[in-house]
Design an enzyme around this catalytic site. Structure first.
Site, PDB file in Angstrom:
ATOM      1  N   GLY A  37      -1.368 -11.529 -64.955  1.00  0.00           N
ATOM      2  CA  GLY A  37      -2.493 -10.904 -64.262  1.00  0.00           C
ATOM      3  C   GLY A  37      -3.417 -11.932 -63.658  1.00  0.00           C
ATOM      4  O   GLY A  37      -3.130 -13.129 -63.638  1.00  0.00           O
ATOM      5  N   ASN A  45      -7.510 -13.565 -73.395  1.00  0.00           N
ATOM      6  CA  ASN A  45      -6.902 -12.357 -73.957  1.00  0.00           C
ATOM      7  C   ASN A  45      -7.344 -12.097 -75.392  1.00  0.00           C
ATOM      8  O   ASN A  45      -7.589 -10.943 -75.775  1.00  0.00           O
ATOM      9  CB  ASN A  45      -5.383 -12.467 -73.928  1.00  0.00           C
ATOM     10  N   ASN A 102       0.675  -9.326 -75.603  1.00  0.00           N
ATOM     11  CA  ASN A 102       0.006  -8.427 -74.667  1.00  0.00           C
ATOM     12  C   ASN A 102       0.788  -8.356 -73.364  1.00  0.00           C
ATOM     13  O   ASN A 102       0.940  -9.373 -72.675  1.00  0.00           O
ATOM     14  CB  ASN A 102      -1.424  -8.925 -74.397  1.00  0.00           C
ATOM     15  N   ARG A 179     -13.024 -14.373 -64.228  1.00  0.00           N
ATOM     16  CA  ARG A 179     -11.656 -14.170 -63.739  1.00  0.00           C
ATOM     17  C   ARG A 179     -11.478 -14.736 -62.323  1.00  0.00           C
ATOM     18  O   ARG A 179     -10.431 -15.293 -62.003  1.00  0.00           O
ATOM     19  CB  ARG A 179     -11.299 -12.685 -63.782  1.00  0.00           C
ATOM     20  N   HIS A 263      -5.174  -0.589 -70.314  1.00  0.00           N
ATOM     21  CA  HIS A 263      -4.109  -1.559 -70.585  1.00  0.00           C
ATOM     22  C   HIS A 263      -4.503  -2.582 -71.644  1.00  0.00           C
ATOM     23  O   HIS A 263      -3.667  -3.033 -72.414  1.00  0.00           O
ATOM     24  CB  HIS A 263      -3.740  -2.257 -69.276  1.00  0.00           C
ATOM     25  N   TRP A 264      -5.771  -2.954 -71.681  1.00  0.00           N
ATOM     26  CA  TRP A 264      -6.221  -4.002 -72.607  1.00  0.00           C
ATOM     27  C   TRP A 264      -6.627  -3.381 -73.943  1.00  0.00           C
ATOM     28  O   TRP A 264      -7.798  -3.325 -74.305  1.00  0.00           O
ATOM     29  CB  TRP A 264      -7.376  -4.778 -71.994  1.00  0.00           C
TER      30      TRP A 264
END
Length: 283
Positions: A37, A45, A102, A179, A263-264
Site C-alpha cells: 500500500g 502497521n 497484514n 503516508r 481493512h486495517w
C-alpha cells in the site's frame, strides 16, 4: 510494555543486504509481517500493537525489502518478502515462529508456511489471503492503489486511506502527512508500481492467463499451521468473500469477522483483535 521507534529498531546483515526490524518482548518468537500500500512499512502497521504482543512474545516486526527501510533487492515485492522472512529467521537463528501478517504480509506468511511448513507454528492473517469469489476484481481499494501508483497525489492518497477504514474520523491530517512523506520516496514509488501500477496489473493478468503454475491460493491445502483468518466486515481492499477459499482449503483454519471495520483490523478493531489473536496463539 511501552515501546518506541528508537528503542526497538535493529538491523542485521544477510547475503542479500541489510534487513531492518523492530524487536521487543520475551517468550515464544512472533513475527509481525506488514502489508503493501501507500507509504507502508512494518513500524507503521504494528506500532500500536507491538507493546501488547511484547508482553507475551519475543516480537520481531520485519521490514520487507523495497519499502524504503531494508535494503532493496530485485524481484516482485511479494516474492522477495517470502525470501526475506527465511533469510531473517536464518540470520537470527529462529527455527520456527508464530506469524501475524497484514494483507500482503498474510500472503507472505502462507507462502512461507507452504514452502517451509516446519518454520511456521501458528499463523494469523489480516485480510488479503485468498481470491475474490463474488466481489469485483480488482477491488475498489486496488483500483485506488492503481490510480495512485500511476499518478501520485495527496487527493488520491486520501481517497485510498478512506477506503481502508470504516470510520472516516480515523483519517487524520497527521496520518495523511506521514503516508504522503513516505510514499513519495523513490523506492516506495517503485515498489508500489511493481505491484499496483497499470502496467504491472496488466502483466499480472497476462501471466496468470498463460502460466502453467497454479495460483498460490489454490495450494493453500499445503498450509499445515493452525490458521486464524481475521477480516473486517467492511473491507473494501480485500472483500470478505476472499476468505472462503482459504477457510475451505487450509486444514486447520478458523475465522473471525470484526463488525464496523475496514481493512486495517489491527488498527480499527485493536482491542478485540489483540484479545482474540492472543487467545488463538496461546491456545
Amino acid at each position: 510494555m511501552d515501546v518506541t521507534y528508537e528503542s526497538t529498531k535493529r538491523e542485521i546483515a544477510t547475503d542479500k543486504g541489510i534487513l531492518r526490524y523492530h524487536e521487543a518482548g520475551d517468550g515464544p518468537p512472533l513475527l509481525l509481517l506488514h502489508g503493501s500500500g501507500i507509504g507502508v512499512n512494518g513500524w507503521r502497521n504494528y506500532r500500536g500493537n507491538l507493546g501488547f504482543y511484547a508482553n507475551h512474545f519475543h516480537c520481531y516486526v520485519l521490514e520487507f525489502p523495497g519499502f524504503g527501510v531494508s535494503d532493496p533487492v530485485p524481484g516482485h515485492p511479494v516474492l522477495t518478502a517470502v525470501d526475506a522472512v527465511t533469510r531473517f529467521m536464518d540470520a537470527l537463528g529462529i527455527d520456527s515462529a508464530h506469524m501475524i501478517g497484514n494483507s500482503m504480509g498474510g500472503v507472505v506468511a502462507v507462502n512461507v508456511a507452504m514452502r517451509h511448513p516446519d518454520r511456521v507454528h501458528k499463523l494469523v492473517s489480516i485480510g488479503g489471503v485468498g481470491a475474490g469469489v463474488f466481489s469485483a476484481d480488482p477491488s475498489e481499494g486496488t483500483r485506488l492503489l492503481q490510480h495512485f501508483a500511476d499518478e501520485p497525489s495527496r487527493e488520491r492518497l486520501q481517497q485510498w486511506l478512506e477506503c481502508m477504514i470504516y470510520d472516516p474520523k480515523l483519517i487524520t491530517d497527521d496520518l495523511i502527512e506521514e503516508r504522503w512523506t513516505a510514499a513519495i520516496r523513490p523506492e516506495a514509488q517503485q515498489a508500489l508500481k511493481a505491484m499496483y501500477g497499470s502496467e504491472a496489473l496488466a502483466l499480472q493478468q497476462q501471466f496468470l492467463a498463460g502460466s502453467p503454475n497454479p495460483p498460490y491460493w489454490s495450494m493453500l491445502h499445503k498450509v499445515q499451521a493452525p490458521t486464524l483468518l481475521t477480516w473486517g466486515a467492511n473491507d473494501r481492499q480485500c472483500p470478505p468473500d476472499m476468505a472462503l477459499i482459504p477457510l475451505r482449503l487450509i486444514p486447520e483454519a478458523e475465522m473471525h469477522v470484526f463488525p464496523h471495520c475496514g481493512h486495517w483490523v489491527m488498527y480499527e478493531a485493536k482491542t478485540a483483535f489483540e484479545r482474540i489473536t492472543l487467545e488463538f496463539l496461546q491456545r
